[in-house]
Design a protein around this motif. Structure first.
Motif, mmCIF file in Angstrom:
data_model
loop_
_atom_site.group_PDB
_atom_site.id
_atom_site.type_symbol
_atom_site.label_atom_id
_atom_site.label_comp_id
_atom_site.label_asym_id
_atom_site.label_seq_id
_atom_site.Cartn_x
_atom_site.Cartn_y
_atom_site.Cartn_z
ATOM 1 N N ARG A 172 0.850 -1.198 0.000
ATOM 2 C CA ARG A 172 0.000 0.000 0.000
ATOM 3 C C ARG A 172 0.881 1.241 0.000
ATOM 4 N NH1 ARG A 172 -3.740 2.774 4.220
ATOM 5 N NH2 ARG A 172 -5.174 3.782 2.794
ATOM 6 N N ILE A 173 0.550 2.195 -0.860
ATOM 7 C CA ILE A 173 1.265 3.460 -0.928
ATOM 8 C C ILE A 173 0.546 4.444 -0.013
ATOM 9 C CG2 ILE A 173 2.058 5.329 -2.415
ATOM 10 C CD1 ILE A 173 1.814 3.363 -4.790
ATOM 11 N N ASP A 174 1.265 4.987 0.956
ATOM 12 C CA ASP A 174 0.702 5.974 1.879
ATOM 13 C C ASP A 174 0.604 7.306 1.132
ATOM 14 O OD1 ASP A 174 -0.231 7.156 4.201
ATOM 15 O OD2 ASP A 174 1.793 7.554 4.962
ATOM 16 N N ILE B 217 -4.160 2.911 -2.801
ATOM 17 C CA ILE B 217 -3.441 2.496 -4.002
ATOM 18 C C ILE B 217 -2.361 1.507 -3.588
ATOM 19 C CG2 ILE B 217 -2.049 3.317 -5.956
ATOM 20 C CD1 ILE B 217 -4.941 4.354 -5.942
ATOM 21 N N TYR B 218 -2.152 0.484 -4.415
ATOM 22 C CA TYR B 218 -1.176 -0.550 -4.114
ATOM 23 C C TYR B 218 -0.155 -0.655 -5.242
ATOM 24 C CZ TYR B 218 -4.594 -1.726 -0.607
ATOM 25 O OH TYR B 218 -5.454 -1.648 0.456
ATOM 26 N N MET B 219 1.009 -1.213 -4.905
ATOM 27 C CA MET B 219 2.078 -1.360 -5.886
ATOM 28 C C MET B 219 2.717 -2.728 -5.717
ATOM 29 S SD MET B 219 4.939 1.438 -6.597
ATOM 30 C CE MET B 219 5.942 1.351 -8.043
ATOM 31 N N TYR C 157 -1.654 -0.452 -8.796
ATOM 32 C CA TYR C 157 -3.047 -0.877 -8.808
ATOM 33 C C TYR C 157 -3.907 0.253 -8.234
ATOM 34 C CZ TYR C 157 -1.073 -5.467 -9.634
ATOM 35 O OH TYR C 157 -0.388 -6.527 -10.178
ATOM 36 N N PRO C 158 -4.633 0.997 -9.096
ATOM 37 C CA PRO C 158 -5.438 2.124 -8.610
ATOM 38 C C PRO C 158 -6.699 1.712 -7.853
ATOM 39 C CG PRO C 158 -5.569 1.963 -11.002
ATOM 40 C CD PRO C 158 -4.612 0.908 -10.548
ATOM 41 N N ASP C 159 -7.003 0.412 -7.782
ATOM 42 C CA ASP C 159 -8.090 -0.115 -6.960
ATOM 43 C C ASP C 159 -9.431 0.575 -7.228
ATOM 44 O OD1 ASP C 159 -8.957 -2.020 -5.140
ATOM 45 O OD2 ASP C 159 -8.643 -0.725 -3.409
ATOM 46 N N GLY C 160 -9.742 0.760 -8.509
ATOM 47 C CA GLY C 160 -11.034 1.319 -8.887
ATOM 48 C C GLY C 160 -11.085 2.828 -9.007
ATOM 49 N N TYR C 161 -10.012 3.515 -8.665
ATOM 50 C CA TYR C 161 -9.972 4.975 -8.777
ATOM 51 C C TYR C 161 -9.496 5.364 -10.179
ATOM 52 C CZ TYR C 161 -10.613 5.100 -3.772
ATOM 53 O OH TYR C 161 -11.123 4.950 -2.513
ATOM 54 N N SER C 162 -9.936 6.512 -10.636
ATOM 55 C CA SER C 162 -9.596 6.995 -11.967
ATOM 56 C C SER C 162 -8.670 8.202 -11.858
ATOM 57 C CB SER C 162 -10.881 7.377 -12.708
ATOM 58 O OG SER C 162 -10.584 7.846 -13.986
ATOM 59 N N PHE C 163 -7.620 8.214 -12.667
ATOM 60 C CA PHE C 163 -6.653 9.306 -12.682
ATOM 61 C C PHE C 163 -6.399 9.755 -14.112
ATOM 62 C CE2 PHE C 163 -5.679 6.643 -9.011
ATOM 63 C CZ PHE C 163 -5.848 7.570 -7.998
ATOM 64 N N ASP C 164 -5.960 11.005 -14.275
ATOM 65 C CA ASP C 164 -5.632 11.539 -15.589
ATOM 66 C C ASP C 164 -4.188 11.245 -15.969
ATOM 67 O OD1 ASP C 164 -8.192 12.711 -15.644
ATOM 68 O OD2 ASP C 164 -7.444 14.521 -14.663
ATOM 69 N N GLU C 165 -3.302 11.262 -14.963
ATOM 70 C CA GLU C 165 -1.871 11.168 -15.239
ATOM 71 C C GLU C 165 -1.141 10.577 -14.036
ATOM 72 O OE1 GLU C 165 1.695 14.233 -16.630
ATOM 73 O OE2 GLU C 165 -0.146 15.045 -15.775
ATOM 74 N N PHE D 58 -2.588 13.050 -5.764
ATOM 75 C CA PHE D 58 -2.280 12.238 -4.601
ATOM 76 C C PHE D 58 -0.816 11.878 -4.710
ATOM 77 C CE2 PHE D 58 -6.743 11.576 -5.602
ATOM 78 C CZ PHE D 58 -7.315 11.998 -4.418
ATOM 79 N N TYR D 59 -0.058 12.038 -3.627
ATOM 80 C CA TYR D 59 1.374 11.778 -3.702
ATOM 81 C C TYR D 59 1.851 10.984 -2.504
ATOM 82 C CZ TYR D 59 1.906 15.592 -0.322
ATOM 83 O OH TYR D 59 1.825 16.375 0.788
ATOM 84 N N GLY D 60 2.927 10.232 -2.730
ATOM 85 C CA GLY D 60 3.536 9.436 -1.680
ATOM 86 C C GLY D 60 4.911 8.992 -2.144
#
Length: 126
Positions: free
Chosen positions: A29-31, A56-58, A64-72, A120-122
Protein backbone atom coordinates in the motif's frame (compact mmCIF):
# COMPACT_ATOMS: atom_id res chain seq x y z
CA UNK A 1 5.11 -5.24 4.33
CA UNK A 2 2.39 -6.94 2.31
CA UNK A 3 -1.29 -6.24 1.93
CA UNK A 4 -4.30 -8.25 0.81
CA UNK A 5 -7.37 -6.70 -0.73
CA UNK A 6 -10.07 -8.94 -2.11
CA UNK A 7 -12.89 -11.34 -1.44
CA UNK A 8 -12.34 -15.03 -0.95
CA UNK A 9 -15.24 -17.44 -1.20
CA UNK A 10 -14.85 -21.17 -0.65
CA UNK A 11 -16.80 -24.24 0.38
CA UNK A 12 -13.93 -25.80 2.34
CA UNK A 13 -10.69 -24.82 4.04
CA UNK A 14 -8.65 -26.50 1.27
CA UNK A 15 -10.52 -24.55 -1.41
CA UNK A 16 -10.04 -21.32 0.56
CA UNK A 17 -6.28 -21.94 0.83
CA UNK A 18 -6.10 -22.59 -2.93
CA UNK A 19 -7.98 -19.34 -3.66
CA UNK A 20 -5.89 -17.33 -1.20
CA UNK A 21 -2.54 -18.57 -2.57
CA UNK A 22 -3.48 -17.49 -6.10
CA UNK A 23 -3.76 -13.83 -4.99
CA UNK A 24 -0.54 -11.79 -5.14
CA UNK A 25 0.95 -11.27 -1.69
CA UNK A 26 3.50 -8.71 -2.89
CA UNK A 27 1.23 -5.67 -3.15
CA UNK A 28 2.37 -2.80 -0.97
CA UNK A 29 0.00 0.00 0.00
CA UNK A 30 1.27 3.46 -0.93
CA UNK A 31 0.70 5.97 1.88
CA UNK A 32 -0.83 8.93 0.01
CA UNK A 33 -1.45 12.60 0.77
CA UNK A 34 -3.33 15.19 -1.28
CA UNK A 35 -1.78 18.20 -3.01
CA UNK A 36 -3.13 20.98 -5.20
CA UNK A 37 -1.53 22.46 -8.30
CA UNK A 38 -2.69 25.99 -7.56
CA UNK A 39 -4.31 26.28 -4.13
CA UNK A 40 -5.06 30.00 -4.60
CA UNK A 41 -7.61 29.09 -7.30
CA UNK A 42 -9.59 26.71 -5.08
CA UNK A 43 -13.16 27.93 -4.89
CA UNK A 44 -14.01 28.99 -1.34
CA UNK A 45 -17.75 29.28 -1.98
CA UNK A 46 -19.95 26.35 -0.98
CA UNK A 47 -18.45 24.11 1.70
CA UNK A 48 -17.59 20.64 0.44
CA UNK A 49 -16.34 17.41 1.91
CA UNK A 50 -12.59 16.95 1.90
CA UNK A 51 -11.04 14.99 -0.96
CA UNK A 52 -11.20 11.25 -0.26
CA UNK A 53 -7.67 9.78 -0.40
CA UNK A 54 -7.71 6.48 -2.32
CA UNK A 55 -6.07 3.20 -1.34
CA UNK A 56 -3.44 2.50 -4.00
CA UNK A 57 -1.18 -0.55 -4.11
CA UNK A 58 2.08 -1.36 -5.89
CA UNK A 59 3.76 -4.62 -6.85
CA UNK A 60 7.14 -4.13 -8.56
CA UNK A 61 6.59 -1.75 -11.48
CA UNK A 62 2.79 -2.18 -11.46
CA UNK A 63 0.46 0.28 -9.71
CA UNK A 64 -3.05 -0.88 -8.81
CA UNK A 65 -5.44 2.12 -8.61
CA UNK A 66 -8.09 -0.12 -6.96
CA UNK A 67 -11.03 1.32 -8.89
CA UNK A 68 -9.97 4.98 -8.78
CA UNK A 69 -9.60 7.00 -11.97
CA UNK A 70 -6.65 9.31 -12.68
CA UNK A 71 -5.63 11.54 -15.59
CA UNK A 72 -1.87 11.17 -15.24
CA UNK A 73 0.89 9.45 -13.28
CA UNK A 74 4.17 11.23 -12.51
CA UNK A 75 7.37 10.14 -10.82
CA UNK A 76 9.14 13.12 -9.31
CA UNK A 77 12.64 13.42 -7.86
CA UNK A 78 14.62 16.17 -6.14
CA UNK A 79 17.89 17.53 -7.55
CA UNK A 80 20.93 18.67 -5.55
CA UNK A 81 19.41 22.18 -5.20
CA UNK A 82 16.23 20.82 -3.61
CA UNK A 83 14.13 21.49 -6.73
CA UNK A 84 11.55 18.95 -7.90
CA UNK A 85 11.75 17.59 -11.45
CA UNK A 86 9.65 15.03 -13.31
CA UNK A 87 11.47 11.79 -14.13
CA UNK A 88 8.48 10.03 -15.74
CA UNK A 89 5.01 11.09 -16.78
CA UNK A 90 2.25 9.25 -18.61
CA UNK A 91 -1.47 9.62 -19.22
CA UNK A 92 -3.66 7.03 -17.52
CA UNK A 93 -6.52 5.45 -19.45
CA UNK A 94 -9.91 5.97 -17.85
CA UNK A 95 -10.89 2.96 -15.70
CA UNK A 96 -7.37 1.46 -15.95
CA UNK A 97 -7.04 -1.56 -13.65
CA UNK A 98 -3.25 -1.30 -13.60
CA UNK A 99 -0.65 1.35 -14.40
CA UNK A 100 2.72 0.08 -15.61
CA UNK A 101 5.94 1.96 -14.85
CA UNK A 102 8.78 1.15 -17.29
CA UNK A 103 11.32 -1.39 -16.00
CA UNK A 104 14.29 0.92 -16.61
CA UNK A 105 13.05 3.27 -13.86
CA UNK A 106 14.51 2.27 -10.50
CA UNK A 107 15.19 4.47 -7.47
CA UNK A 108 13.28 6.40 -4.81
CA UNK A 109 10.61 8.78 -6.10
CA UNK A 110 7.56 10.73 -5.16
CA UNK A 111 4.65 9.21 -7.07
CA UNK A 112 1.88 11.59 -8.11
CA UNK A 113 -1.49 10.39 -9.34
CA UNK A 114 -3.17 13.43 -10.87
CA UNK A 115 -6.87 14.16 -11.29
CA UNK A 116 -8.28 17.58 -12.11
CA UNK A 117 -6.54 20.33 -10.13
CA UNK A 118 -5.16 18.07 -7.42
CA UNK A 119 -2.91 15.04 -7.05
CA UNK A 120 -2.28 12.24 -4.60
CA UNK A 121 1.37 11.78 -3.70
CA UNK A 122 3.54 9.44 -1.68
CA UNK A 123 7.05 8.06 -1.52
CA UNK A 124 7.93 4.85 -3.36
CA UNK A 125 11.03 2.80 -4.03
CA UNK A 126 11.21 0.79 -7.23
Amino acid sequence: MSAFAGNVTANSAAEMNANFSSVSQNRIRIDLHVGYYNPTNIDKGIGRSPVQIPSIYMDGHTVYPDGYSFDEIQLVSIDENGDYYTVYSSEVAEDAETIEIPNYITDEYEIRLCRGGYYFYGDITI
